[in-house]
Scaffold this motif. Structure first.
Motif, mmCIF file in Angstrom:
data_model
loop_
_atom_site.group_PDB
_atom_site.id
_atom_site.type_symbol
_atom_site.label_atom_id
_atom_site.label_comp_id
_atom_site.label_asym_id
_atom_site.label_seq_id
_atom_site.Cartn_x
_atom_site.Cartn_y
_atom_site.Cartn_z
ATOM 1 N N GLN A 72 34.378 -16.141 4.268
ATOM 2 C CA GLN A 72 34.562 -15.028 3.339
ATOM 3 C C GLN A 72 35.992 -14.501 3.390
ATOM 4 O O GLN A 72 36.536 -14.053 2.378
ATOM 5 C CB GLN A 72 33.580 -13.904 3.672
ATOM 6 C CG GLN A 72 33.596 -12.745 2.687
ATOM 7 C CD GLN A 72 33.207 -13.173 1.283
ATOM 8 O OE1 GLN A 72 32.247 -13.925 1.089
ATOM 9 N NE2 GLN A 72 33.954 -12.715 0.280
ATOM 10 N N SER A 73 36.613 -14.583 4.559
ATOM 11 C CA SER A 73 37.991 -14.112 4.680
ATOM 12 C C SER A 73 38.939 -14.909 3.784
ATOM 13 O O SER A 73 39.932 -14.376 3.274
ATOM 14 C CB SER A 73 38.457 -14.192 6.136
ATOM 15 O OG SER A 73 38.362 -15.515 6.627
ATOM 16 N N VAL A 74 38.656 -16.185 3.584
ATOM 17 C CA VAL A 74 39.488 -17.017 2.704
ATOM 18 C C VAL A 74 39.334 -16.551 1.254
ATOM 19 O O VAL A 74 40.307 -16.512 0.493
ATOM 20 C CB VAL A 74 39.117 -18.508 2.844
ATOM 21 C CG1 VAL A 74 39.934 -19.364 1.880
ATOM 22 C CG2 VAL A 74 39.335 -18.972 4.278
ATOM 23 N N VAL A 75 38.117 -16.194 0.862
ATOM 24 C CA VAL A 75 37.886 -15.694 -0.499
ATOM 25 C C VAL A 75 38.641 -14.387 -0.708
ATOM 26 O O VAL A 75 39.318 -14.195 -1.723
ATOM 27 C CB VAL A 75 36.378 -15.500 -0.760
ATOM 28 C CG1 VAL A 75 36.148 -14.898 -2.152
ATOM 29 C CG2 VAL A 75 35.638 -16.831 -0.644
ATOM 30 N N TRP A 76 38.542 -13.467 0.265
ATOM 31 C CA TRP A 76 39.268 -12.200 0.139
ATOM 32 C C TRP A 76 40.776 -12.431 0.076
ATOM 33 O O TRP A 76 41.473 -11.818 -0.723
ATOM 34 C CB TRP A 76 38.920 -11.287 1.309
ATOM 35 C CG TRP A 76 37.525 -10.739 1.247
ATOM 36 C CD1 TRP A 76 36.743 -10.601 0.135
ATOM 37 C CD2 TRP A 76 36.742 -10.267 2.338
ATOM 38 N NE1 TRP A 76 35.516 -10.079 0.469
ATOM 39 C CE2 TRP A 76 35.486 -9.856 1.808
ATOM 40 C CE3 TRP A 76 36.966 -10.143 3.702
ATOM 41 C CZ2 TRP A 76 34.479 -9.331 2.608
ATOM 42 C CZ3 TRP A 76 35.959 -9.620 4.502
ATOM 43 C CH2 TRP A 76 34.732 -9.219 3.967
ATOM 44 N N ALA A 77 41.269 -13.333 0.922
ATOM 45 C CA ALA A 77 42.709 -13.631 0.921
ATOM 46 C C ALA A 77 43.130 -14.228 -0.417
ATOM 47 O O ALA A 77 44.215 -13.915 -0.934
ATOM 48 C CB ALA A 77 43.042 -14.588 2.059
ATOM 49 N N SER A 78 42.296 -15.074 -1.005
ATOM 50 C CA SER A 78 42.641 -15.704 -2.288
ATOM 51 C C SER A 78 42.837 -14.649 -3.376
ATOM 52 O O SER A 78 43.712 -14.796 -4.243
ATOM 53 C CB SER A 78 41.549 -16.700 -2.703
ATOM 54 O OG SER A 78 40.385 -16.045 -3.190
ATOM 55 N N ARG A 79 42.046 -13.596 -3.337
ATOM 56 C CA ARG A 79 42.176 -12.540 -4.345
ATOM 57 C C ARG A 79 43.430 -11.701 -4.098
ATOM 58 O O ARG A 79 44.125 -11.326 -5.051
ATOM 59 C CB ARG A 79 40.915 -11.680 -4.326
ATOM 60 C CG ARG A 79 39.685 -12.476 -4.787
ATOM 61 C CD ARG A 79 38.373 -11.788 -4.523
ATOM 62 N NE ARG A 79 37.252 -12.660 -4.905
ATOM 63 C CZ ARG A 79 35.982 -12.391 -4.640
ATOM 64 N NH1 ARG A 79 35.655 -11.268 -3.986
ATOM 65 N NH2 ARG A 79 35.031 -13.230 -5.013
ATOM 66 N N LEU A 80 43.715 -11.437 -2.846
ATOM 67 C CA LEU A 80 44.933 -10.704 -2.506
ATOM 68 C C LEU A 80 46.172 -11.489 -2.917
ATOM 69 O O LEU A 80 47.179 -10.916 -3.358
ATOM 70 C CB LEU A 80 44.957 -10.423 -1.003
ATOM 71 C CG LEU A 80 46.168 -9.660 -0.449
ATOM 72 C CD1 LEU A 80 46.218 -8.250 -1.029
ATOM 73 C CD2 LEU A 80 46.108 -9.611 1.075
#
Length: 274
Positions: A72-80
């Protein structure tokens, strides 16, 4: 089987596929129908933190036909980073979805990995939850380098539609890198510790923890002495890399000669990011 129409996002030097779970399952079903290889790779914060220092891991991710955000951290980072991914596609969830596909289609599955007793429990669990699955063969993950040829022959000889590798990095990457093309298996998915979860050896975090991206904390709570330092170092390294990526996106990785990391600002990504 690389699909050049699949949208990707350029993240940390990798081209990560912007796919949902349903879209990924549809790709797998097509690969099985057409008997074309679909090597599935997954990436999370820990793998991103190790990318530059681990050429085996890096090359295995570059070799994947589809690369998904397992964390999930990768998904959040992708949006940032303004390279948004639609959702997390967790390796264990995909494992279970693909078992569902095999169940409905009475497809052949090969299980490679874990200890013999754990592997036996995984087979029992599959027989109960997905009775339509045909176990074409299985082998524990504790084979030697000298036995690898024999294991590959066993897999190829059993003619499975799906191969699940419940082994750790870099053993599964080395195995697939050496034998993947020769196995003749349409769908190849490295599921890591998912065999332990399915067998009930390891408890998975509750859904609420998963939605909050806190599965790592649940694991630490289970084994604090063994895991706290690993996750502290990994998470801090990942946060640092996100900060760097905001300022200076990492150029696309290419395969490494002699185990040395290679990047080239002029390299074209594996597929065009859309």
């Amino acid at each position: 089987m690389r699909d050049t129409t699949t949208p990707t996002r350029h993240l940390f030097g990798l081209e990560v596929d912007a796919l949902t779970m349903d879209q990924t399952v549809a790709l797998a079903e097509r690969a099985i129908r057409q008997h074309e290889r679909l090597l599935i790779g997954v990436v999370n914060a820990a793998k991103i933190a190790k990318l530059n220092a681990d050429p085996v891991l890096r090359d295995s991710l570059l070799e994947a036909d589809v690369l998904l955000a397992d964390g999930q951290s990768v998904v959040w980072a992708s949006r940032l980073l303004r390279q948004p991914l639609p959702e997390r596609v967790a390796g264990i969830d995909l494992f279970e979805e693909l078992l569902g596909v095999a169940d409905r289609g009475h497809l052949r599955v090969f299980l490679l990995g874990a200890k013999p007793d754990v592997l036996a429990r995984v087979e029992q669990e599959i027989a109960v939850r997905w009775p339509g699955v045909v176990i074409a063969g299985s082998r524990d993950g504790y084979f030697t380098e000298a036995e690898a040829d024999e294991v590959a022959e066993q897999i190829a000889g059993s003619a499975p539609d799906l191969l699940f590798l419940g082994m750790t990095t870099p053993k599964k990457e080395n195995f697939i890198g050496r034998y993947g093309e020769r196995l003749g298996v349409p769908v190849q998915h490295g599921v890591g510790g998912s065999f332990d979860v399915l067998a009930g050896v390891t408890a998975r975090a509750p859904r609420a923890w998963q939605r909050c991206g806190m599965e790592w904390a649940y694991r630490v709570a289970q084994e604090p002495r063994r895991l706290w330092r690993r996750y502290l170092v990994t998470n801090l390294a990942f946060l640092g890399l996100v900060g760097i990526e905001l300022v200076h996106p990492h150029p696309a990785y290419r395969h490494s000669p002699n185990g040395m990391p290679v990047t080239n600002q002029l390299d074209q990504p594996r597929r065009e990011a859309r």
